[in-house]
Design an enzyme around this catalytic site. Structure first.
Site, PDB file in Angstrom:
ATOM      1  CD  GLN A   1      -2.757   1.319   2.414  1.00  0.00           C
ATOM      2  OE1 GLN A   1      -2.351   1.890   3.422  1.00  0.00           O
ATOM      3  NE2 GLN A   1      -3.965   0.758   2.339  1.00  0.00           N
TER       4      GLN A   1
ATOM      5  CB  CYS B   1      -4.285   7.455   6.608  1.00  0.00           C
ATOM      6  SG  CYS B   1      -3.370   7.788   8.142  1.00  0.00           S
TER       7      CYS B   1
ATOM      8  CE  LYS C   1      -9.284   0.804   5.285  1.00  0.00           C
ATOM      9  NZ  LYS C   1      -8.555   0.411   6.505  1.00  0.00           N
TER      10      LYS C   1
ATOM     11  CD  GLU D   1     -16.828   0.447  15.875  1.00  0.00           C
ATOM     12  OE1 GLU D   1     -17.356  -0.176  16.816  1.00  0.00           O
ATOM     13  OE2 GLU D   1     -15.741   1.035  15.981  1.00  0.00           O
TER      14      GLU D   1
END
Length: 329
Positions: free
Chosen positions: A68, A98, A139, A201
């Protein structure tokens, strides 16, 4: 269905990737982000952050590793991606999620979600530059301050050439505070024609079931939940296959924890290795009461030899649950 291990900077290094992928259930993992600014990075960067590249780009358990990158210069990112492919990277992943302030201030990570056109340009240039047979993935979060441009950003990434998207279902401002907005993952999947992974989560098997129901996607990336419950991916894989779910107990985790510590000792100086162990132990306390007891036992301990004794590691490096482990049953 695929289950991925998230790339968490400062936490999921090659040691933890090795330990977690040995537990099972993980289809692929990702390096911590490699920051790109203005030059092609040397081989030593990959030896430090992606040592698996020099072992067929797989962990010891055989789990494939993706590399990445994080940055904002399309051409520089593309040049570094091409170099990494030459070292054996099987997939190039791009970080637009990020939330760290220092990263965002230097125009990296989630702050780029304010600029969908730049997202598109970065992915397009990386896709154009790396070999055709090597996938480019990305991402993202749902936005910076708000979610207004989430779908636009996802479309920009997919149209630029990303073959998969991982969506962390919160904005940068929301950080890691519950809840994760899994319903937005469903909206992203409706907006693009590439596979979308849900992220955020998922701490338990029941969380995964709710996430799948709300998001409508099968693919998932696990981060803190997998670090806190090392067999979570294996549990999900078993449940998805209709197999019995057998949870890893503390006794089964002990040798992995001991091995993690021994690897940390070999990699890091005695000054920093204890903190690395305590970092993981602190996260394990969410799932294991025994981890809380061991963490308290080690909280102020910085002598590596003493920690060996408490973990039941003898002079030859062999592990037998003893001392601190025995106290916790």
């Amino acid at each position: 269905m695929q289950i991925a291990l998230a790339p968490m900077e400062g936490l999921v290094d090659e040691i933890l990737r090795d330990v977690l992928t040995r537990v099972g259930g993980i289809d692929w993992c990702v390096t911590e982000f490699i920051r790109v600014t203005e030059r092609v990075l040397p081989v030593s960067t990959y030896q430090k952050l992606a040592p698996e590249l020099f072992s067929a780009a797989r962990t010891a358990a055989g789990t494939p590793l993706r590399v990445q990158f994080l940055g904002s210069d399309p051409q520089c990112l593309a040049d570094n991606a091409a170099f990494a492919c030459g070292l054996g990277a099987p997939v190039i992943d791009l970080n637009f999620g990020c939330p760290a302030k220092t990263v965002n201030k230097s125009r990296g990570g989630a702050v780029l979600l304010k600029e969908p056109e730049l997202l598109h340009a970065i992915v397009r240039e990386v896709r154009r530059t790396v070999p055709a047979g090597i996938p480019v993935t990305a991402k993202m979060r749902l936005g910076f301050e708000h979610k207004d441009h989430a779908l636009e950003c996802a479309e920009a990434l997919a149209e630029g050439g990303a073959s998969q998207l991982v969506v962390h279902a919160r904005t940068k401002v929301e950080g890691y505070k519950p809840p994760a907005h899994w319903e937005w993952v469903a909206r992203v999947q409706e907006a693009v024609r590439v596979p979308v992974f849900a992220n955020g989560e998922v701490w338990t098997l029941d969380d995964w079931r709710r996430c799948r129901e709300i998001s409508g996607v099968d693919d998932i990336m696990l981060g803190r939940g997998l670090v806190a419950r090392p067999d979570l991916a294996r549990q999900i894989a078993a449940a998805r296959a209709g197999q019995a779910v057998v949870e890893m107990d503390w006794a089964a985790l002990q040798p992995l924890l001991a091995d993690f510590w021994q690897q940390a000792r070999r990699k890091m100086s005695p000054r920093y290795a204890p903190g690395r162990l305590k970092q993981w132990l602190a996260m394990l306390t969410r799932s294991y009461p025994e981890a809380f007891a061991l963490f308290n036992l080690l909280r102020r301990e910085n002598d590596c030899n003493r920690i060996d004794v408490l973990l039941g590691i003898d002079a030859a490096g062999d592990h037998q649950p003893a001392a601190g482990f025995r106290r916790m049953g």
